[in-house]
Design an enzyme around this catalytic site. Structure first.
Site, PDB file in Angstrom:
ATOM      1  N   GLU A 160     -28.996 -26.587  -7.544  1.00 64.76           N
ATOM      2  CA  GLU A 160     -30.609 -26.199  -8.206  1.00 64.76           C
ATOM      3  C   GLU A 160     -30.557 -24.900  -8.656  1.00 64.76           C
ATOM      4  O   GLU A 160     -29.204 -23.918  -8.974  1.00 64.76           O
ATOM      5  CB  GLU A 160     -30.961 -26.094  -6.650  1.00 64.76           C
ATOM      6  CG  GLU A 160     -31.853 -24.855  -6.828  1.00 64.76           C
ATOM      7  CD  GLU A 160     -32.855 -24.479  -4.768  1.00 64.76           C
ATOM      8  OE1 GLU A 160     -32.917 -23.961  -4.243  1.00 64.76           O
ATOM      9  OE2 GLU A 160     -32.948 -25.803  -4.407  1.00 64.76           O
TER      10      GLU A 160
ATOM     11  N   HIS B 118     -37.659 -21.589  -9.156  1.00 66.59           N
ATOM     12  CA  HIS B 118     -36.149 -21.997  -8.582  1.00 66.59           C
ATOM     13  C   HIS B 118     -36.531 -23.696  -8.672  1.00 66.59           C
ATOM     14  O   HIS B 118     -37.899 -24.148  -8.710  1.00 66.59           O
ATOM     15  CB  HIS B 118     -35.929 -21.858  -7.353  1.00 66.59           C
ATOM     16  CG  HIS B 118     -36.240 -22.246  -5.693  1.00 66.59           C
ATOM     17  ND1 HIS B 118     -37.126 -21.228  -5.899  1.00 66.59           N
ATOM     18  CD2 HIS B 118     -36.646 -23.049  -5.340  1.00 66.59           C
ATOM     19  CE1 HIS B 118     -37.868 -22.258  -4.283  1.00 66.59           C
ATOM     20  NE2 HIS B 118     -37.177 -22.885  -3.901  1.00 66.59           N
TER      21      HIS B 118
ATOM     22  N   HIS C 103     -36.349 -27.564  -7.368  1.00 69.90           N
ATOM     23  CA  HIS C 103     -36.210 -28.647  -6.403  1.00 69.90           C
ATOM     24  C   HIS C 103     -35.965 -30.077  -6.745  1.00 69.90           C
ATOM     25  O   HIS C 103     -35.758 -30.223  -7.876  1.00 69.90           O
ATOM     26  CB  HIS C 103     -37.220 -28.542  -5.273  1.00 69.90           C
ATOM     27  CG  HIS C 103     -37.851 -27.590  -4.416  1.00 69.90           C
ATOM     28  ND1 HIS C 103     -38.179 -27.684  -3.486  1.00 69.90           N
ATOM     29  CD2 HIS C 103     -36.781 -26.298  -3.910  1.00 69.90           C
ATOM     30  CE1 HIS C 103     -38.069 -26.900  -2.303  1.00 69.90           C
ATOM     31  NE2 HIS C 103     -37.360 -25.573  -3.099  1.00 69.90           N
TER      32      HIS C 103
ATOM     33  N   ASP D 128     -38.100 -21.496   1.365  1.00 69.29           N
ATOM     34  CA  ASP D 128     -38.082 -21.058   1.058  1.00 69.29           C
ATOM     35  C   ASP D 128     -39.555 -19.771   1.318  1.00 69.29           C
ATOM     36  O   ASP D 128     -39.422 -18.499   0.885  1.00 69.29           O
ATOM     37  CB  ASP D 128     -38.969 -21.618   0.101  1.00 69.29           C
ATOM     38  CG  ASP D 128     -37.873 -23.068  -0.519  1.00 69.29           C
ATOM     39  OD1 ASP D 128     -37.182 -22.551  -1.181  1.00 69.29           O
ATOM     40  OD2 ASP D 128     -38.406 -24.155  -0.947  1.00 69.29           O
TER      41      ASP D 128
END
Length: 156
Positions: free
Chosen positions: A38, A100, A102, A113
């Site tokens: 990630e 970010h 996934h 999150d």
């Protein structure tokens, strides 16, 4: 408008524009391999009335803790990039939110999150939350403690 820019709108037709250079950088972090970790950082750009333009991002660094399904931003370079751009622009370029990745084709926020966004990002201005999946991007706008998904606007 560059055809590689992405444009999203909220329920009130307020726009969020992601500049093409940022789109390219975000796409470079897609978790396309089973060993991909990630990635994440900050979203930086301009507030133009009720519209937001994402012009820069901070990117993962060596101090960040990354694994397949998690990320802890530890590097001071994220805040430093926000500070530098703020100063260079005389306060015009500002922190707009978080991004970010996934490891899924069509991402959506996890419970973690949402909790981290609600608890960790306290702002009086609308903020942007963005998740880069393998095939698509999820983007939402946070106003106070309410997070609403934005719709992609087709640009002709």
């Amino acid at each position: 408008m560059n055809m590689n820019e992405l444009v999203f709108i909220d329920d009130f037709d307020n726009h969020v524009v992601i500049m093409s250079e940022v789109v390219m950088r975000l796409n470079s972090y897609r978790q396309t391999h089973y060993t991909s970790t990630e990635s994440g950082g900050t979203l930086i750009g301009e507030r133009r009335g009720q519209h937001l333009v994402i012009t820069h991002i901070s990117e993962p660094g060596q101090d960040d803790v990354r694994n397949r399904t998690g990320l802890e931003r530890k590097g001071i370079h994220h805040q430093q990039k926000v500070n530098d751009l703020f100063q260079q622009s005389n306060g015009f370029i500002v922190y707009l939110g978080e991004w970010h990745t996934h490891p899924e084709d069509f991402p959506h926020p996890s419970f973690i999150d949402i909790k981290s966004w609600v608890m960790g990002i306290v702002a009086t201005e609308p903020m942007i939350m963005l998740i880069v999946g393998r095939k698509d991007i999820w983007i939402g706008k946070k106003i106070k403690n309410d997070i609403k998904k934005l719709k992609k606007k087709m640009v002709s």
